[in-house]
Design an enzyme around this catalytic site. Sequence first.
Site, mmCIF file in Angstrom:
data_model
loop_
_atom_site.group_PDB
_atom_site.id
_atom_site.type_symbol
_atom_site.label_atom_id
_atom_site.label_comp_id
_atom_site.label_asym_id
_atom_site.label_seq_id
_atom_site.Cartn_x
_atom_site.Cartn_y
_atom_site.Cartn_z
ATOM 1 N N LEU A 1 0.847 -1.245 0.007
ATOM 2 C CA LEU A 1 -0.063 0.088 -0.083
ATOM 3 C C LEU A 1 0.850 1.296 0.097
ATOM 4 C CD1 LEU A 1 -2.790 -1.124 2.362
ATOM 5 C CD2 LEU A 1 -2.798 -1.384 -0.077
ATOM 6 N N TYR B 1 13.991 3.517 -14.283
ATOM 7 C CA TYR B 1 12.630 2.848 -14.287
ATOM 8 C C TYR B 1 12.525 1.757 -15.157
ATOM 9 C CZ TYR B 1 7.810 2.064 -15.692
ATOM 10 O OH TYR B 1 6.621 1.418 -16.347
ATOM 11 N N LYS C 1 12.764 -2.422 -15.557
ATOM 12 C CA LYS C 1 11.989 -3.262 -15.821
ATOM 13 C C LYS C 1 12.572 -4.339 -16.886
ATOM 14 C CE LYS C 1 7.882 -2.157 -14.286
ATOM 15 N NZ LYS C 1 6.828 -3.074 -13.667
#
Length: 323
Positions: free
Chosen positions: A33, A138, A142
């Site tokens: 969260l 980023y 990935k």
Amino acid sequence: MRLLVTGGAGYIGSVVTALLLDAGHSVLVLDDLSTGHEAAIPTGAAFVRGRVHEVIGDVLTPDFDAVLHFAAFIAAGESVAKPEKYWENNLIGSLRLLDAARAAGVRRLVFSSTANVYGDPDTVPIPETAETRPPNPYAASKLAVDHALAGEAIAHGLAAVSLRYFNVAGAHRSPDGGLIGERHDPETHLIPIALQVAAGKREKLQLYGDDYPTADGTCVRDYIHVSDLAAAHLLALETMRPGEHRVFNLGNGNGFSNRQVIDVVREVTGHPVPTEIGPRRAGDPAELVASSEAARRELGWQPAKPTLARMVADAWEFLHRQG
């Protein structure tokens, strides 16, 4: 099937969870969260709050059939300023997940990747065979996971699929009429920001550059409805093959400039969207449009909601429901 969805309290992860439940699967969501919202987790999914790095070994047990992995930080600009945050979370967390999956004998994994790995492409539309040149940490994180999945498939028989998303938009409507949409904080995506301006929640929209080599000088992007994107994950689960890592681009194959997006927002909402032109952002390619022919051919995937107006209208309704 019994499925683990990491990051299932986020925008895309929660929509995929909803579709999995609708298809009759049993789903456990794992999310810390930090960027997700517990309220977004669809009713019917079990939930464990925790970080992949810390609890995956206890959560991922041999009775799971597959993992869908969405847990990642996604702000490309922030990754330039804080690369260590992205390498630690996105790559190391994924490697811990692979270790746990291997130990548990869970041999199917669908990975949430990004078209950002292509950087500024040589050709448009972009096929999966295009050279990868990630322009920021980023995207690099990935791509590193994609490479790790390829190695895991060859060495340990993992069936893996990486889905490289283009620009995801819209909101998913459940059978009971509920909507799941974007709740990023801070918001960095064009359509929700433009809608916030139209709703009077922001004073104006900042456009980064109007001197690109495109028809109107602004960046061109390929937009895909979140419901269509989510559907591809279920097809990937059904068609994956042991010992193979496959990569698919997911986009509509149509490009819209930033100015065109703003025009559609004005048409759909009936409100003005004041804009201000600023300098280009480092690492923003002029044009990113997908070739998704491989997904259509090999997965049997077909976008059902391809129009930009539909994406904007669904996102506008979701914004109003949030108050």
